[in-house]
Design an enzyme around this catalytic site. Structure first.
Site, PDB file in Angstrom:
ATOM      1  CE  LYS A  13      -3.976   1.823   2.647  1.00 13.29           C
ATOM      2  NZ  LYS A  13      -4.811   1.595   3.836  1.00 13.29           N
ATOM      3  CB  SER A  32      -8.199   3.472   2.890  1.00 13.97           C
ATOM      4  OG  SER A  32      -7.335   2.848   3.816  1.00 13.97           O
ATOM      5  CB  SER A  34      -8.246   0.454   5.706  1.00 11.06           C
ATOM      6  OG  SER A  34      -8.951   1.650   5.599  1.00 11.06           O
TER       7      SER A  34
HETATM    8  N1  GLN Z   1     -13.003   3.636   6.311  1.00 15.04           N
HETATM    9  C1  GLN Z   1     -12.291   4.030   7.480  1.00 15.04           C
HETATM   10  C2  GLN Z   1     -12.010   5.512   7.473  1.00 15.04           C
HETATM   11  O1  GLN Z   1     -12.281   6.131   6.487  1.00 15.04           O
HETATM   12  C3  GLN Z   1     -11.133   3.140   7.664  1.00 15.04           C
HETATM   13  C4  GLN Z   1      -9.836   3.711   7.429  1.00 15.04           C
HETATM   14  C5  GLN Z   1      -8.699   2.786   7.717  1.00 15.04           C
HETATM   15  O2  GLN Z   1      -8.835   1.716   8.286  1.00 15.04           O
HETATM   16  N2  GLN Z   1      -7.537   3.255   7.334  1.00 15.04           N
HETATM   17  O3  GLN Z   1     -11.554   6.046   8.447  1.00 15.04           O
END
Ligand code: GLN
Length: 461
Positions: free
Chosen positions: A72, A147, A171
């Site tokens: 990532k 994400s 995420s």
């Molecule tokens: N969808 C979550 C957010 O927008 C998760 C983000 C993550 O785990 N990095 O905060």
């Protein structure tokens, strides 16, 4: 692409790391999913060359020697661009590698490239990336989740065998659910965060995406463990135990019908081998607000370092520090990131930070509630997401709807327990992940249980 399949091809001399790598890069180009922000061809071919020689001599470094990884783009790889999906870092070259990356390379793993992601890991659909959205390989008219959307898509499309992502509130697990692959978030304190760009430091966890639980386990054993660069790592280990009693919810309010159906079926499947115990998780309702307060506060502080002076984008027009900050941050951050920084700054400054303190009290409450549940059972089974994959632009106009995507995942970060999402089946050809959650530092036993569940679900079709 499974690790064991690749290794047996090398053993049978059917393929070499170089021939497979050629095929992967061709496929990435042909599929055109936008799952990678940068391809790391130079280092990949060099690593593939050395791996090929080791295999020819029958001396591989490990069982991931010659196995393909995607990383990532908020995780550092030395001398490679690291953008975090943001304009503000679009030209930033990382001067060092994350500990996980070093450990993977030391065992012969090959880094194919850096994957697309929601900007600074904030989002659930990969639509907040400065580099454009990623298409879901299962059906390209749907989002891949976020994400770590590029990471999950890269594994599902066989553009890598394994991806390393980050999970702050879901995420790694939610995009794995959307792309039909396995996503594992270990206990906070198991895997070094050195080299991971901080979003919300008290919740950020490195995670693993793979096709099978077995492959996640393999990689977990390589990347976990103490690291002088990360003082939050713990040497605590729970003894391995056999899971017998599994907790489940008899209704998931707000879940889409197909999610409930698939979940119900998967619970039934487990009944032959495990004792299923009905549980209540009322704290789920407050977990999103707790998560939002906590992450927004930590984000407003962590992202203060991107100021146009130390890293990335610079301003040519700013005449003083204030003008430079506002030009660079105004232009460099996208709207979701700005929204969170602003709200976080408000939370931190209003009434001497009472919101932030409150979020810690709520976190303790959630952790205690989970501990109480675990006095009676060994693991929890719960869907990963309330919904199946959704279409592009379906939720972008409502940040609240987007934030609700974390409803079933954020609590495990808040309570700091390990969780893994496995594909539970399909509805209208769209995958639906089911999550298994274990006790804090019970990662090994959880993975063993997950492997059993995966087999049972596969056998039951
Ligand atoms: N969808 C979550 C957010 O927008 C998760 C983000 C993550 O785990 N990095 O905060």
């Amino acid at each position: 692409m499974r690790v064991s399949d690749i290794i047996s091809k090398y053993r049978a001399k059917e393929e070499t790391p170089i021939t497979l790598l050629d095929g992967i890069y061709e496929k990435i180009e042909k599929d055109d999913l936008n799952d990678y922000i940068s391809l790391t061809k130079n280092i990949a071919y060099e690593e593939a060359y050395h791996s090929k020689i080791r295999h020819e001599k029958g001396m591989p470094l490990s069982d991931i020697d010659g196995v393909f990884f995607s990383i990532k783009d908020n995780i550092a790889v030395e001398n490679i661009r690291m953008t975090c999906g943001s304009k503000i870092l679009s030209d930033f070259i990382s001067p060092y590698s994350a500990t996980v990356v070093e450990r993977i390379r030391a065992k012969g793993g090959i880094i194919v490239g850096k994957t697309n992601m929601d900007e600074f890991a904030m989002g659930s659909s990969n639509e907040s990336s400065y580099f454009g959205p990623v298409k879901n390989p299962v059906d390209t008219s749907f989002v891949p989740g976020g994400s770590s959307g590029g990471s999950a898509a890269s594994v599902a499309a066989s553009h890598a065998c394994i991806s390393i992502g980050s999970d702050t509130g879901g995420s790694v697990r939610q995009p794995s659910s959307f792309c039909g692959v396995v996503g594992f978030k270990p206990t906070y304190g198991e895997v070094s965060r050195y080299g991971l760009t901080a979003f919300s430091s008290s919740l950020d966890t490195m995670g693993i995406i793979s096709e099978t639980v077995r492959d996640s386990k393999r990689v977990f054993d390589i990347i976990r463990g103490e690291d002088a660069h990360d003082s939050t790592l713990s040497s605590k280990k729970a003894g391995k135990r056999d899971y017998k009693r599994v907790g489940y919810l008899d209704a998931i309010p707000q879940a889409d019908k197909p999610v409930e159906e698939i979940y119900g079926k998967r619970i039934e499947d487990l009944k032959k081998d495990f004792e299923l115990v009905k549980i209540k998780m009322d704290f789920i309702d407050i977990s999103i607000s707790t998560y939002q307060i906590q992450t927004m506060c930590e984000t407003s502080s962590n992202l203060a370092r991107f100021d146009g002076i130390k890293y990335g984008l610079q301003s040519k027009s700013g005449k003083n520090l204030r003008e430079i900050y506002s030009a660079v941050r105004g232009d460099g951050f996208g709207s979701e990131v700005k929204r969170r920084i602003l709200i976080g700054t408000y939370f931190l400054t209003h009434n001497e930070g009472e919101y932030y303190s409150l979020s810690f009290r709520l976190r303790d409450y959630i952790a205690n509630e989970i501990d109480k549940i675990f006095e009676n059972i060994d693991a929890i089974v719960i869907p990963t997401s309330l919904t199946l994959p959704f279409k592009f632009n379906e939720k972008t106009s409502s940040p609240l709807q987007m934030h609700l995507s974390d409803s079933l995942t954020a609590f495990s970060n808040l309570a700091n327990v390990p969780a893994i999402s496995i594909n539970g089946g399909y509805s209208n050809n769209l995958p639906c992940g089911i999550q298994l959650v274990g006790k804090r530092f019970d990662d090994d036993s959880l993975l063993e249980f997950a492997e059993r569940a995966e087999t049972i679900w596969r056998e039951n079709g």
